[in-house]
Design a protein around this motif. Structure first.
Motif, PDB file in Angstrom:
ATOM      1  N   THR A   8       0.824  -1.210   0.000  1.00 22.07           N
ATOM      2  CA  THR A   8       0.000   0.000   0.000  1.00 22.07           C
ATOM      3  C   THR A   8       0.858   1.259   0.000  1.00 22.07           C
ATOM      4  OG1 THR A   8      -1.626  -1.255   1.277  1.00 22.07           O
ATOM      5  CG2 THR A   8      -1.956   1.115   1.120  1.00 22.07           C
ATOM      6  N   SER A   9       2.009   1.219   0.670  1.00 23.35           N
ATOM      7  CA  SER A   9       2.893   2.398   0.665  1.00 23.35           C
ATOM      8  C   SER A   9       3.418   2.678  -0.745  1.00 23.35           C
ATOM      9  CB  SER A   9       4.057   2.191   1.637  1.00 23.35           C
ATOM     10  OG  SER A   9       4.828   1.043   1.275  1.00 23.35           O
ATOM     11  N   GLY A  10       3.698   1.614  -1.507  1.00 25.53           N
ATOM     12  CA  GLY A  10       4.095   1.823  -2.900  1.00 25.53           C
ATOM     13  C   GLY A  10       2.986   2.444  -3.722  1.00 25.53           C
ATOM     14  N   GLU A  11       1.744   1.998  -3.513  1.00 18.66           N
ATOM     15  CA  GLU A  11       0.601   2.591  -4.218  1.00 18.66           C
ATOM     16  C   GLU A  11       0.403   4.046  -3.800  1.00 18.66           C
ATOM     17  OE1 GLU A  11      -2.582   0.043  -3.206  1.00 18.66           O
ATOM     18  OE2 GLU A  11      -1.900  -1.642  -4.449  1.00 18.66           O
ATOM     19  N   LEU A  12       0.624   4.329  -2.526  1.00 22.69           N
ATOM     20  CA  LEU A  12       0.511   5.704  -2.045  1.00 22.69           C
ATOM     21  C   LEU A  12       1.521   6.605  -2.754  1.00 22.69           C
ATOM     22  CD1 LEU A  12      -0.600   7.818  -0.028  1.00 22.69           C
ATOM     23  CD2 LEU A  12       1.146   7.039   1.593  1.00 22.69           C
ATOM     24  N   ALA A  13       2.752   6.128  -2.899  1.00 19.21           N
ATOM     25  CA  ALA A  13       3.776   6.917  -3.590  1.00 19.21           C
ATOM     26  C   ALA A  13       3.385   7.169  -5.051  1.00 19.21           C
ATOM     27  CB  ALA A  13       5.131   6.211  -3.517  1.00 19.21           C
ATOM     28  N   GLU A  14       2.813   6.165  -5.696  1.00 14.95           N
ATOM     29  CA  GLU A  14       2.383   6.342  -7.085  1.00 14.95           C
ATOM     30  C   GLU A  14       1.287   7.391  -7.188  1.00 14.95           C
ATOM     31  OE1 GLU A  14       1.221   2.553  -8.534  1.00 14.95           O
ATOM     32  OE2 GLU A  14       3.247   1.698  -8.497  1.00 14.95           O
ATOM     33  N   ASN A  15       0.326   7.371  -6.270  1.00 14.35           N
ATOM     34  CA  ASN A  15      -0.755   8.362  -6.299  1.00 14.35           C
ATOM     35  C   ASN A  15      -0.233   9.768  -6.066  1.00 14.35           C
ATOM     36  OD1 ASN A  15      -2.641   6.340  -6.732  1.00 14.35           O
ATOM     37  ND2 ASN A  15      -3.060   6.054  -4.558  1.00 14.35           N
ATOM     38  N   VAL A  16       0.694   9.909  -5.116  1.00 15.99           N
ATOM     39  CA  VAL A  16       1.265  11.234  -4.840  1.00 15.99           C
ATOM     40  C   VAL A  16       2.060  11.727  -6.049  1.00 15.99           C
ATOM     41  CG1 VAL A  16       2.864  12.523  -3.378  1.00 15.99           C
ATOM     42  CG2 VAL A  16       1.309  10.856  -2.356  1.00 15.99           C
ATOM     43  N   ALA A  17       2.809  10.826  -6.681  1.00 14.44           N
ATOM     44  CA  ALA A  17       3.613  11.227  -7.849  1.00 14.44           C
ATOM     45  C   ALA A  17       2.730  11.700  -8.994  1.00 14.44           C
ATOM     46  CB  ALA A  17       4.487  10.057  -8.307  1.00 14.44           C
ATOM     47  N   LYS A  18       1.530  11.143  -9.112  1.00 14.14           N
ATOM     48  CA  LYS A  18       0.627  11.556 -10.192  1.00 14.14           C
ATOM     49  C   LYS A  18       0.033  12.939  -9.939  1.00 14.14           C
ATOM     50  CE  LYS A  18      -0.761   6.882 -11.551  1.00 14.14           C
ATOM     51  NZ  LYS A  18      -1.884   5.900 -11.606  1.00 14.14           N
ATOM     52  N   ASP A  39       9.886  13.105  -9.233  1.00  7.26           N
ATOM     53  CA  ASP A  39      11.028  12.178  -9.184  1.00  7.26           C
ATOM     54  C   ASP A  39      11.512  11.923  -7.758  1.00  7.26           C
ATOM     55  OD1 ASP A  39      10.931  12.009 -11.915  1.00  7.26           O
ATOM     56  OD2 ASP A  39      12.467  13.544 -12.253  1.00  7.26           O
ATOM     57  N   LYS A  40      11.183  12.827  -6.825  1.00 10.56           N
ATOM     58  CA  LYS A  40      11.647  12.675  -5.442  1.00 10.56           C
ATOM     59  C   LYS A  40      10.684  11.849  -4.596  1.00 10.56           C
ATOM     60  CE  LYS A  40      13.811  17.271  -5.653  1.00 10.56           C
ATOM     61  NZ  LYS A  40      13.854  18.618  -5.038  1.00 10.56           N
ATOM     62  N   VAL A  41       9.515  11.545  -5.141  1.00 12.92           N
ATOM     63  CA  VAL A  41       8.517  10.778  -4.391  1.00 12.92           C
ATOM     64  C   VAL A  41       8.910   9.302  -4.434  1.00 12.92           C
ATOM     65  CG1 VAL A  41       6.101  10.119  -4.263  1.00 12.92           C
ATOM     66  CG2 VAL A  41       6.717  12.459  -4.895  1.00 12.92           C
ATOM     67  N   ASP A  42       9.362   8.792  -3.294  1.00 10.49           N
ATOM     68  CA  ASP A  42       9.877   7.422  -3.256  1.00 10.49           C
ATOM     69  C   ASP A  42       9.604   6.823  -1.874  1.00 10.49           C
ATOM     70  OD1 ASP A  42      11.155   5.069  -3.842  1.00 10.49           O
ATOM     71  OD2 ASP A  42      13.149   5.831  -3.373  1.00 10.49           O
ATOM     72  N   MET A  43       9.082   5.603  -1.864  1.00  9.50           N
ATOM     73  CA  MET A  43       8.771   4.912  -0.610  1.00  9.50           C
ATOM     74  C   MET A  43       9.679   3.704  -0.390  1.00  9.50           C
ATOM     75  SD  MET A  43       6.317   5.812   1.545  1.00  9.50           S
ATOM     76  CE  MET A  43       4.889   6.894   1.706  1.00  9.50           C
ATOM     77  N   SER A  44      10.789   3.647  -1.093  1.00  7.54           N
ATOM     78  CA  SER A  44      11.645   2.460  -0.993  1.00  7.54           C
ATOM     79  C   SER A  44      12.176   2.270   0.432  1.00  7.54           C
ATOM     80  CB  SER A  44      12.811   2.570  -1.988  1.00  7.54           C
ATOM     81  OG  SER A  44      13.575   3.736  -1.748  1.00  7.54           O
ATOM     82  N   GLU A  45      12.538   3.356   1.127  1.00  6.19           N
ATOM     83  CA  GLU A  45      13.047   3.221   2.493  1.00  6.19           C
ATOM     84  C   GLU A  45      11.959   2.687   3.426  1.00  6.19           C
ATOM     85  OE1 GLU A  45      14.739   6.825   3.859  1.00  6.19           O
ATOM     86  OE2 GLU A  45      16.326   6.899   2.336  1.00  6.19           O
ATOM     87  N   VAL A  46      10.741   3.178   3.253  1.00  4.42           N
ATOM     88  CA  VAL A  46       9.633   2.692   4.079  1.00  4.42           C
ATOM     89  C   VAL A  46       9.371   1.214   3.788  1.00  4.42           C
ATOM     90  CG1 VAL A  46       7.167   2.953   4.548  1.00  4.42           C
ATOM     91  CG2 VAL A  46       8.599   4.976   4.221  1.00  4.42           C
ATOM     92  N   GLN A  47       9.385   0.851   2.513  1.00  8.00           N
ATOM     93  CA  GLN A  47       9.162  -0.549   2.154  1.00  8.00           C
ATOM     94  C   GLN A  47      10.260  -1.442   2.714  1.00  8.00           C
ATOM     95  OE1 GLN A  47       8.795   0.115  -2.133  1.00  8.00           O
ATOM     96  NE2 GLN A  47       6.615  -0.374  -2.012  1.00  8.00           N
TER      97      GLN A  47
END
Length: 678
Positions: A521-531, A539-547
């Motif tokens: 869900t955090s990855g989906e959240l990042a995708e929605n914010v990036a859109k 390009d700075k919207v990234d949830m890799s650290e959280v994941q």
């Protein structure tokens, strides 16, 4: 034929002596052929002799004909030269007359245009002195066209004099027009109805003058209209953030009250558009000064209200001047807000009420660092009203982000405290309810912020989401059972051992599933914010650290399950070493410690297989096998003084343990299939 060929021919014709009787007939035939050939040669010679004579006669005739043709051509050329000389002699005077006529025509045309120019300039001078703008506008166009015909005569004194006179007349007209427009807005237009018509005619004159005159006139008009605005809202009473809405009410009222009066301006001038742009620039500068001069951090409720009113005003201007762009944006925003149960205005009003309660007490925090209050560039200034004013609020939205983060932290703590660490009855997700509530709260916060801005503030809020999710991952990690520590654990030999009950094992499975859900869900959240965010920040919207944090929780939880089962096996491993292997008299059924191992696995594996996903269940089994197999192998060496009968019993027990371990995956799959069928 050569000699040898002749001989061959004779031998062929007379191969035998008897054939020689045919020599005489052959000789007669050859003689007859010779006579015929001689006659043909003679006829050909005679014919050739006659043809040569005839050819010479025809050649002589052709030569004579060519000579006669050359003579005739020469005569024609001579006559043509004589005719050309005669024509030139005749047309010499005509050319002179034609050239003279052309010069006279050009002179007459130039003098006629000069007369018209002189007359037009004099008439224009009279019109300028009488302020006859409508007639002067048409006359200006005529004089401009006439002057274009005399570009080649700029050095002629009379032309230079006329051009200077025309230039002075335009200066006079400009002065009169600017003087008449200075009375606009003073109330004279209501007293003198003819003034508006006169100013409307003056606009025609301005259009006929240089484009710079129109730009200067519009600029002066806008500056004059906004002079009172500067004076009113620079005063101590209205130069406040909570008075922002009155600024927009002032310009709206000004536009409505002067709508009929400003119709004197041609639509192509876009006076109201340019006036609004100038108003926005002045308003932005004054708001920046107000925000910079605040001694304390701005009140969040007041800041959000001013921000909201500014966005609404920009939307209205965009809709008014951008052909419906603002309307489309409003529809998009409204459709997004409907998903959360309210519209744009409702969201912002909710934010305001929310923070008015939190900030009821006076705020005594230190003065905000001004170095961080950098002015953001206005996107599309002069062309797009979106952000032309509201972007100045971005550097000061940190107080909103701080309170939003505080609210999210408080809600996270409340959700974790209320979490029962069990799933609801009938739930098929096997996910902790607090995780879904956390993302629901985050989505609501995202909707509130995106309704206001999609620039730096939204990116700062996204970073808050990262911290909140990391904190939630830490809460999940902290909930995992820990090994024993301290003096008591060391004395009892349980230092580092993890003891888990059946409830603990279910809780660990829920944590694994919850961490997996949060990872996805955090990855989906990042995708929605990036859109939805400004492309500059996408390009700075990234949830890799959280994941990665949630992946670490999953790994740690599965290893905790493995260690918990290992601890359950301790008693059985000790029981194995206490079996009297040296004194066993006969080999019987599998030992009690084997039954204990089977009982432990039979009680735990089905439950784990039903709660964990196939991927993580397989990972758990791999780790369990990698731990239990070597441990059982080493435990055999702890059993000393093993007799032959004891060795046979141990071999039987080892085979039984092997069978039990091999049956574990099938037991877990059976439970999973049963769960899916239900």
């Amino acid at each position: 034929m050569d000699k040898s060929s002749a001989l061959e021919y004779i031998n062929q014709m007379f191969p035998t002596e008897a054939s020689l009787s045919g020599v005489e007939p052959l000789m007669q035939k050859i003689q007859s052929e010779i006579r015929r050939v001689d006659a043909s040669i003679l006829a050909a010679v005679r014919q050739q002799s006659n043809s040569g004579t005839k050819a010479k006669e025809e050649l002589a005739a052709a030569t004579n004909a060519v000579q006669e043709l050359v003579h005739k051509i020469h005569e024609i050329k001579t006559k043509a030269e004589q005719s050309e000389s005669m024509v030139q002699e005749i047309c010499r005077d005509i050319k002179k007359l034609d050239c003279a006529k052309r010069h006279i025509t050009t002179t007459i045309t130039a003098l006629h245009r000069l007369t018209m120019l002189v007359s037009a300039v004099e008439q224009l001078q009279v019109m300028a002195s009488k302020r006859q703008y409508k007639e002067a506008a048409a006359q200006l166009e005529a004089v401009n066209q006439l002057c274009s015909h005399f570009e080649a005569y700029r050095d002629v004194p009379k032309i230079t004099e006329l051009r200077e006179k025309f230039k002075n007349i335009k200066k006079i007209l400009k002065s009169h027009v600017f003087s008449d427009f200075s009375s606009l807005g003073t109330g004279k237009e209501t007293e003198d109805p003819m003034l508006l018509q006169q100013l409307s005619d003056a606009c025609l004159v301005v259009d006929a003058l240089e484009p710079s005159v129109r730009e200067e006139l519009v600029k002066n008009f806008c500056s004059k209209e906004l002079t009172s605005y500067r004076q009113i809202f620079e005063g101590a009473e209205l130069a406040k953030l909570d008075k922002t809405e009155r600024r927009y009410a002032w310009i709206k009222r000004r536009l409505r009250s002067n709508e009929d009066t400003w119709k004197i301006f041609p639509p192509s001038w876009h006076v109201d558009y340019l006036l609004c742009i100038q108003f926005c620039k002045i308003t932005r500068a004054q708001l920046v000064d107000i925000l910079n001069n605040l001694k304390e951090k701005p009140d969040v409720a007041t800041l959000l209200l001013a921000f909201q009113r500014t966005i609404e005003f920009e939307e209205e201007l965009a809709e008014k001047f951008s052909g419906g762009t603002g309307t489309a944006r409003n529809k998009e925003s409204a459709s997004d807000d409907e998903e959360e149960g309210g519209e744009h205005n409702k969201i912002v009003s909710d934010i305001r009420r929310k923070y008015e309660k939190k900030l009821a007490a006076p705020n005594h925090e230190a003065e905000q660092d001004k170095d961080k209050q950098k002015d953001l560039s206005v996107p599309g200034a002069g062309f797009n009203f979106h952000g032309i004013i509201s972007s100045c609020f971005e550097p000061y939205m940190t107080v909103y982000i701080e309170l939003e983060e505080k609210s999210l932290v408080d809600q996270l703590e409340k959700l974790v405290q209320e979490e029962r660490w069990e799933t609801e009855e009938g739930s098929q997700t096997n996910i902790l309810s607090s995780s879904m509530q956390v993302f629901l709260v985050i989505r609501k916060s995202l909707k509130r912020c995106s309704a206001l801005t999609k620039n730096q503030t939204l990116f700062n809020l996204f970073q808050v989401f990262q911290r909140i999710l990391k904190a939630y991952a830490a809460k999940l990690y902290a909930r995992l059972p820990k090994g024993g520590t301290g003096i008591v654990a060391a004395a009892t030999g349980t230092d580092g051992q993890i003891r888990t009950s059946d409830r603990d094992e279910r809780m660990i499975c829920y944590i694994v599933n919850t961490a997996e859900y949060c990872h996805q869900t955090s990855g989906e959240l990042a995708e929605n914010v990036a859109k939805m965010i400004n492309p500059h920040f996408a390009d700075k919207v990234d949830m890799s650290e959280v994941q990665d944090e949630f992946s670490a929780v999953i790994t740690r939880a599965l290893m905790t399950l493995v260690h918990g089962l290992e601890t359950k096996f301790d008693a059985e491993m000790v029981a194995m070493t206490r079996v009297p292997w040296a004194t066993l008299e006969s080999v019987g059924d599998q030992s009690e410690y084997v039954n204990g191992i089977s009982s432990i696995l039979s009680s735990s594996i089905p439950m784990l297989g039903s709660l964990l996903s196939p991927t993580y269940f397989q990972y758990f089994l791999d780790k369990l096998a990698a731990s239990l197999g070597p441990r059982f192998y080493l435990n055999i060496y702890k059993c000393k003084h093993i007799s032959e009968t004891g060795a046979q019993q141990m071999l039987l027990d080892t085979q039984a343990v092997k069978t039990i371990l091999l049956d574990i995956p099938a037991l877990g799959k059976q439970v999973q299939l049963a769960t899916r069928s239900l």
